[in-house]
Scaffold this motif. Structure first.
Motif, PDB file in Angstrom:
ATOM      1  N   GLU A  93      94.595  38.314  38.911  1.00 33.80           N
ATOM      2  CA  GLU A  93      94.194  39.382  38.000  1.00 33.80           C
ATOM      3  C   GLU A  93      95.471  40.077  37.560  1.00 33.80           C
ATOM      4  O   GLU A  93      96.334  40.393  38.387  1.00 33.80           O
ATOM      5  N   LEU A  94      95.583  40.298  36.248  1.00 26.51           N
ATOM      6  CA  LEU A  94      96.790  40.887  35.684  1.00 26.51           C
ATOM      7  C   LEU A  94      96.475  42.222  35.028  1.00 26.51           C
ATOM      8  O   LEU A  94      95.360  42.454  34.565  1.00 26.51           O
ATOM      9  N   ARG A  95      97.474  43.068  34.984  1.00 29.22           N
ATOM     10  CA  ARG A  95      97.408  44.328  34.239  1.00 29.22           C
ATOM     11  C   ARG A  95      98.547  44.276  33.230  1.00 29.22           C
ATOM     12  O   ARG A  95      99.707  44.120  33.605  1.00 29.22           O
ATOM     13  N   VAL A  96      98.204  44.390  31.959  1.00 30.88           N
ATOM     14  CA  VAL A  96      99.184  44.270  30.882  1.00 30.88           C
ATOM     15  C   VAL A  96      99.287  45.627  30.180  1.00 30.88           C
ATOM     16  O   VAL A  96      98.280  46.163  29.724  1.00 30.88           O
ATOM     17  N   SER A  97     100.499  46.163  30.114  1.00 28.09           N
ATOM     18  CA  SER A  97     100.683  47.464  29.475  1.00 28.09           C
ATOM     19  C   SER A  97     101.300  47.306  28.097  1.00 28.09           C
ATOM     20  O   SER A  97     101.985  46.326  27.806  1.00 28.09           O
ATOM     21  N   GLY A 122     102.578  59.867  26.927  1.00 28.00           N
ATOM     22  CA  GLY A 122     103.277  59.444  28.130  1.00 28.00           C
ATOM     23  C   GLY A 122     102.578  58.381  28.954  1.00 28.00           C
ATOM     24  O   GLY A 122     103.101  57.948  29.965  1.00 28.00           O
ATOM     25  N   GLN A 123     101.402  57.967  28.569  1.00 21.54           N
ATOM     26  CA  GLN A 123     100.633  56.986  29.323  1.00 21.54           C
ATOM     27  C   GLN A 123     100.569  55.669  28.561  1.00 21.54           C
ATOM     28  O   GLN A 123      99.950  55.614  27.517  1.00 21.54           O
ATOM     29  N   PRO A 124     101.192  54.607  29.086  1.00 23.29           N
ATOM     30  CA  PRO A 124     101.030  53.315  28.407  1.00 23.29           C
ATOM     31  C   PRO A 124      99.574  52.858  28.471  1.00 23.29           C
ATOM     32  O   PRO A 124      98.878  53.131  29.446  1.00 23.29           O
ATOM     33  N   PHE A 125      99.122  52.198  27.431  1.00 22.07           N
ATOM     34  CA  PHE A 125      97.801  51.588  27.437  1.00 22.07           C
ATOM     35  C   PHE A 125      97.845  50.394  28.383  1.00 22.07           C
ATOM     36  O   PHE A 125      98.837  49.663  28.421  1.00 22.07           O
ATOM     37  N   THR A 126      96.793  50.169  29.150  1.00 20.70           N
ATOM     38  CA  THR A 126      96.734  48.990  30.016  1.00 20.70           C
ATOM     39  C   THR A 126      95.457  48.208  29.758  1.00 20.70           C
ATOM     40  O   THR A 126      94.417  48.776  29.441  1.00 20.70           O
ATOM     41  N   HIS A 127      95.586  46.898  29.900  1.00 18.78           N
ATOM     42  CA  HIS A 127      94.477  45.975  29.682  1.00 18.78           C
ATOM     43  C   HIS A 127      94.450  45.005  30.858  1.00 18.78           C
ATOM     44  O   HIS A 127      95.483  44.443  31.227  1.00 18.78           O
ATOM     45  N   ALA A 128      93.287  44.812  31.439  1.00 15.09           N
ATOM     46  CA  ALA A 128      93.140  43.870  32.557  1.00 15.09           C
ATOM     47  C   ALA A 128      92.716  42.500  32.034  1.00 15.09           C
ATOM     48  O   ALA A 128      91.915  42.405  31.103  1.00 15.09           O
TER      49      ALA A 128
END
Length: 147
Positions: free
Chosen positions: A79-83, A7-13
């Protein structure tokens, strides 16, 4: 190989660099696809599998199709957060839902779906996703299509 938290998408900054922008000072549209690619690559690494290791095992993941909607611009130094999250798991392909958010104001900038195919590195012919990898992918809380 580790399973993704259910249920948790992976996120990358990541951060927007000058090279990511166009003459208007905003992120050039195709670079959002690059940010999404990096998130998928880092997600795979977080599962315990580097793409270089897969290539050595005669396996590659290649983009089959991409769909993106652009909602607001990102600018230099943002700064971005990519899921990245798997929404469909098939025998030889995966469909990801991905989003790019600006961290400072939680604005959704871009969202899309990317279909990735599993192929043999030597021939680019489709091949089944190995069981250990499928198990890690299925840890996202999905049941494989057709089962």
């Amino acid at each position: 190989m580790r399973a993704q938290h259910e249920g948790q998408p992976f996120t990358h900054a990541c951060r927007v660099y000058y090279e990511d922008t166009d003459a208007g000072g905003v992120v050039y549209y195709v670079n959002y696809l690059k940010f999404m690619e990096r998130a998928r690559t880092e997600w795979l690494r977080a599962l315990g599998c580097a793409q270089s290791q897969l290539a050595a095992e005669n396996l590659l993941f290649v983009v089959h199709s991409a769909e993106a909607r652009y909602l607001a611009p990102a600018r230099l130094d943002d700064e971005l957060r990519v899921s990245a999250e798997i929404i469909e798991l098939n025998r030889a392909s995966l469909r990801f839902r991905q989003q790019v958010w600006r961290t400072s104001d939680a604005t959704l900038l871009c969202e899309g779906q990317i279909m990735v195919a599993c192929v043999r590195a030597d021939s680019f012919k489709p091949r089944a996703i190995p069981e250990a990898l499928r198990a890690a992918f299925a840890g996202a809380g999905l049941s494989p299509a057709g089962e």
